[in-house]
Design a protein around this motif. Sequence first.
Motif, PDB file in Angstrom:
ATOM      1  N   CYS A   1      30.787   3.494  72.708  1.00 42.05           N
ATOM      2  CA  CYS A   1      29.607   3.858  73.054  1.00 42.05           C
ATOM      3  C   CYS A   1      28.953   4.932  72.060  1.00 42.05           C
ATOM      4  O   CYS A   1      29.797   5.724  71.532  1.00 42.05           O
ATOM      5  CB  CYS A   1      29.597   4.791  74.608  1.00 42.05           C
ATOM      6  SG  CYS A   1      30.049   3.835  75.985  1.00 42.05           S
TER       7      CYS A   1
ATOM      8  N   PHE B   1      26.184   7.994  71.802  1.00 41.59           N
ATOM      9  CA  PHE B   1      25.294   8.867  72.478  1.00 41.59           C
ATOM     10  C   PHE B   1      24.104   9.368  71.641  1.00 41.59           C
ATOM     11  O   PHE B   1      24.412   9.819  70.528  1.00 41.59           O
ATOM     12  CB  PHE B   1      25.957  10.124  73.094  1.00 41.59           C
ATOM     13  CG  PHE B   1      27.420   9.492  73.852  1.00 41.59           C
ATOM     14  CD1 PHE B   1      27.145   9.247  75.124  1.00 41.59           C
ATOM     15  CD2 PHE B   1      28.489   9.580  73.277  1.00 41.59           C
ATOM     16  CE1 PHE B   1      28.311   8.832  75.783  1.00 41.59           C
ATOM     17  CE2 PHE B   1      29.529   9.002  74.218  1.00 41.59           C
ATOM     18  CZ  PHE B   1      29.414   8.699  75.225  1.00 41.59           C
TER      19      PHE B   1
ATOM     20  N   LYS C   1      27.255   0.269  72.701  1.00 39.14           N
ATOM     21  CA  LYS C   1      25.964   0.499  73.295  1.00 39.14           C
ATOM     22  C   LYS C   1      25.534   1.805  72.961  1.00 39.14           C
ATOM     23  O   LYS C   1      26.233   2.595  72.687  1.00 39.14           O
ATOM     24  CB  LYS C   1      26.294   0.282  74.804  1.00 39.14           C
ATOM     25  CG  LYS C   1      26.911  -0.966  75.450  1.00 39.14           C
ATOM     26  CD  LYS C   1      25.718  -1.471  76.317  1.00 39.14           C
ATOM     27  CE  LYS C   1      26.250  -3.019  76.695  1.00 39.14           C
ATOM     28  NZ  LYS C   1      27.206  -3.840  75.898  1.00 39.14           N
TER      29      LYS C   1
ATOM     30  N   ILE D   1      23.597   4.913  74.372  1.00 44.51           N
ATOM     31  CA  ILE D   1      23.254   5.688  75.840  1.00 44.51           C
ATOM     32  C   ILE D   1      22.066   6.578  75.496  1.00 44.51           C
ATOM     33  O   ILE D   1      22.233   7.530  74.878  1.00 44.51           O
ATOM     34  CB  ILE D   1      24.560   6.290  76.350  1.00 44.51           C
ATOM     35  CG1 ILE D   1      25.903   5.770  76.094  1.00 44.51           C
ATOM     36  CG2 ILE D   1      24.521   6.984  77.669  1.00 44.51           C
ATOM     37  CD1 ILE D   1      26.147   4.367  77.106  1.00 44.51           C
TER      38      ILE D   1
END
Length: 380
Positions: free
Chosen positions: A212, A214, A279, A281
């Motif tokens: 992830c 951020f 990904k 976020i």
Amino acid sequence: MTAGSGQVYVVTGGCGFLGSHLVRMLLEHEKNISEIRVFDLHLDESLRTLSNDRVRVRLISGDISRLADVQEALHGSHLVIHTASLVDVWGRVPASKITEVNVTGTENVLQACKEEGVQYLVYTSSMEVVGPNIHGDHFYRGNEDTEYRIYHKEPYPLSKAKAEKLVLEANGIKIKGGKMLYTCSLRPTGIYGEGHELMKQFHRQGLRTGRCVFRALSPAIEHGRVYVGNVAWMHLLAARQLQIHPSTLGGQVYFCYDSSPYKSYEDFNMEFLSACGFKIIGSRPLVPYFLLYLLALLNVLLQWVLHGFITYAPILNPYTLAVASTTFTVQTDKAEKHFGYQPLYAWEEAKMRTITWVKSLEVSGKDLKDVGEKSNYCCS
Ligand SMILES: NC(=O)C1=CN([C@@H]2O[C@H](COP(=O)(O)OP(=O)(O)OC[C@H]3O[C@@H](n4cnc5c(N)ncnc54)[C@H](O)[C@@H]3O)[C@@H](O)[C@H]2O)C=CC1
Ligand SMILES: CC(C)CCC[C@@H](C)[C@H]1CC[C@H]2[C@@H]3[C@H](O)CC4=CC(=O)CC[C@]4(C)[C@H]3CC[C@]12C
């Protein structure tokens, strides 16, 4: 062409990220050279094996800040591509060292060109000689003539700006043998591609946080990025055309550009990391800017406190935050007009090559082991 009958090129910093791509590019696409001298402080022995029947790749260990080393490397050469530099915007090395390598090193290259009668010099500059500036003025789709408030405070951009000025001022000076020196300067934006150290760091960091990322920066802030293969290609063409049309290219600066999309720094990195299941976020920054700025200040404080014990140089500091938070995109065709530059790699190809390399970081498994993730993860 047999070895010995062509030109001799010197690539300073030839074992670095850009330098090693450039050496390979010259080997593959420049037919009139018989020797490439790869001058670097730290040699990459694997480049030696690239020698072939036509071109000898000679590795020369030396320090750009020592004139004698540079002179020896340039003796009998035809052209220098000067990419050697300390690239540091994190305070990893003292400012005096950055000046010594980037400014004194460039003075030495110019002096050695003069004394050894080398007629052509292509200098790798940086977009940072223009900006972004500390006021956060955006440079939107700018070109070489765009007016911009240039302020330099940080050692790295300051050193690149001083070095570029020296290089341009040296255009037209007399060299040994009575001929003239011709110089030009290329200004890449943020370079990406196979071997990009910062991308490795972002990849490792993303693995630590479970793939992830951020979001910290506004997606509205655009950055110009350029593929390393195209930067190398532009150097090759500039070197070739500087010899054919010295009065057109001599004393000129060119932004280094290609067709990579303008995106925020994080969104651009995601073009590659998402192929490995990463990904991002948040569609907006998860942390307000003032908090990020406080963190950046805290990092400066910690760097100062820990100075003398360990080198604390995190990615986030007020300068990198300012750069990452200011739009800097280039739109120009000066290099195309002056020397017929067109990117050798389309965006799709550059992206595919970079993704393949990022995936290879996982196949080797080293990054995965470092962060304790299973090494059988399969990239999509
Ligand atoms: N990485 C980027 O995004 C950008 C880089 N640039 C410029 O491109 C050039 C290449 O940068 P990178 O390949 O990213 O950096 P790099 O750090 O991978 O390569 C620089 C090379 O210079 C060598 N070097 C450093 N000090 C030396 C010394 N005292 N004597 C001899 N060699 C020395 C290093 O060993 C290294 O191999 C630099 O001039 C940099 O300012 C410009 C714009 C963007
Ligand atoms: C979440 C963080 C705040 C993200 C930080 C990203 C930054 C580390 C990088 C953002 C922009 C980069 C610079 C830019 O690409 C231009 C550069 C040109 C050069 O000549 C050298 C490298 C660099 C200064 C590059 C360095 C990292 C960034 C600041």
